[in-house]
Scaffold this motif. Structure first.
Motif, PDB file in Angstrom:
ATOM      1  N   LEU A  68       6.945  -6.795  -6.898  1.00 30.53           N
ATOM      2  CA  LEU A  68       7.814  -5.745  -6.195  1.00 30.53           C
ATOM      3  C   LEU A  68       7.348  -5.273  -4.876  1.00 30.53           C
ATOM      4  N   ALA A  69       5.955  -4.787  -5.469  1.00 29.50           N
ATOM      5  CA  ALA A  69       5.042  -4.240  -4.028  1.00 29.50           C
ATOM      6  C   ALA A  69       4.999  -5.272  -3.055  1.00 29.50           C
ATOM      7  N   LYS A  70       4.680  -6.347  -3.318  1.00 25.47           N
ATOM      8  CA  LYS A  70       4.396  -7.569  -2.248  1.00 25.47           C
ATOM      9  C   LYS A  70       5.932  -7.948  -1.607  1.00 25.47           C
ATOM     10  N   GLU A  71       6.871  -7.651  -2.355  1.00 29.91           N
ATOM     11  CA  GLU A  71       8.245  -8.008  -1.662  1.00 29.91           C
ATOM     12  C   GLU A  71       8.614  -6.643  -0.785  1.00 29.91           C
ATOM     13  N   GLY A  72       7.872  -5.816  -0.977  1.00 33.36           N
ATOM     14  CA  GLY A  72       8.214  -4.380  -0.042  1.00 33.36           C
ATOM     15  C   GLY A  72       8.556  -3.282  -0.681  1.00 33.36           C
ATOM     16  N   MET A  73       8.407  -3.039  -1.980  1.00 35.46           N
ATOM     17  CA  MET A  73       8.469  -1.744  -2.512  1.00 35.46           C
ATOM     18  C   MET A  73       7.517  -0.808  -2.131  1.00 35.46           C
ATOM     19  N   PRO A  74       7.796   0.331  -1.536  1.00 35.57           N
ATOM     20  CA  PRO A  74       6.982   1.385  -1.182  1.00 35.57           C
ATOM     21  C   PRO A  74       6.140   1.851  -2.421  1.00 35.57           C
TER      22      PRO A  74
END
Ligand code: GLN
Length: 201
Positions: A68-74
């Motif tokens: 999720l973080a790599k997909e853009g979740m701060p």
């Protein structure tokens, strides 16, 4: 309303939840992958990074959070949370989440009894911001695109790398909400919602 998760396996979870609510967002205690659905951002709290890492593995949360973080979740890591976020931890062969382009050293300020509070001037955030250090790590070096936001005693203690924010100290243990507000601004800027993408994990 923005939904912000707090990894709730160990550490100072309740205080982060209170600060999230104080700035008008919905707080979610994250204990399983199910809890990650629909989050706009995630906080990794302070505590003990090796213990949190074990629990992340036991609860199968490491990979879903990384995805999720790599997909853009701060993601905002405080203290042990910064250690989890770091691309490299001094003395460790491999990082935990390895998301933020920083090198971190653990326990940089002595033992538990040496915990202390100072006031920091933080770039883009403000002056006289109280910061509680508890067996805190510090950022030894940062990658080219990482913005250094605060230093203390010539050491980097707060930095931002794209949609990742990491600090050495505990902003949630004070009444000051300016740092969490800054994270909320980051979330609004990135406008990410972790939806059904998790179904395949
Ligand atoms: N010393 C702890 C660690 O290495 C971090 C301390 C904290 O989160 N307050 O994980």
């Amino acid at each position: 309303m923005l939904k912000i998760g707090v990894l709730a396996l160990q550490g100072s979870v309740r205080e982060h939840i209170q600060q999230i609510q104080k700035v008008g967002c919905v707080a979610v205690a994250v204990k399983s992958t199910e809890d990650l659905k629909g989050l706009n951002g995630l906080i990794l709290p302070g505590g003990e990074s090796t213990a949190i890492r074990k629990l992340l593995d036991q609860n199968n949360l490491l990979e879903p959070i990384r995805t999720l973080a790599k997909e853009g979740m701060p993601v905002f890591g405080t203290c042990a949370g910064l250690i989890l976020l770091a691309g490299k931890v001094v003395g460790c062969e491999s990082p935990h989440l390895g998301l933020m382009d920083v090198v971190v050293e653990r326990n940089s300020y002595g033992r538990q009894v040496d915990s202390f509070e100072v006031e920091l001037s933080i770039k883009n955030i403000g002056r006289n911001i109280p910061a509680v250090f508890i067996r805190a790590p510090h950022i030894v070096s940062v990658g080219q695109n990482v913005e250094i936001l605060a230093t203390f005693d010539n050491r980097i203690v707060l930095a931002r790398d794209r949609h990742f924010l990491g600090c050495s100290f505990h902003p949630e243990l004070t009444e000051d909400v300016r740092i969490i507000k800054y994270f909320v601004d980051m979330i609004q800027q990135f406008n990410h919602t972790s939806l059904a993408k998790l179904d395949g994990i």
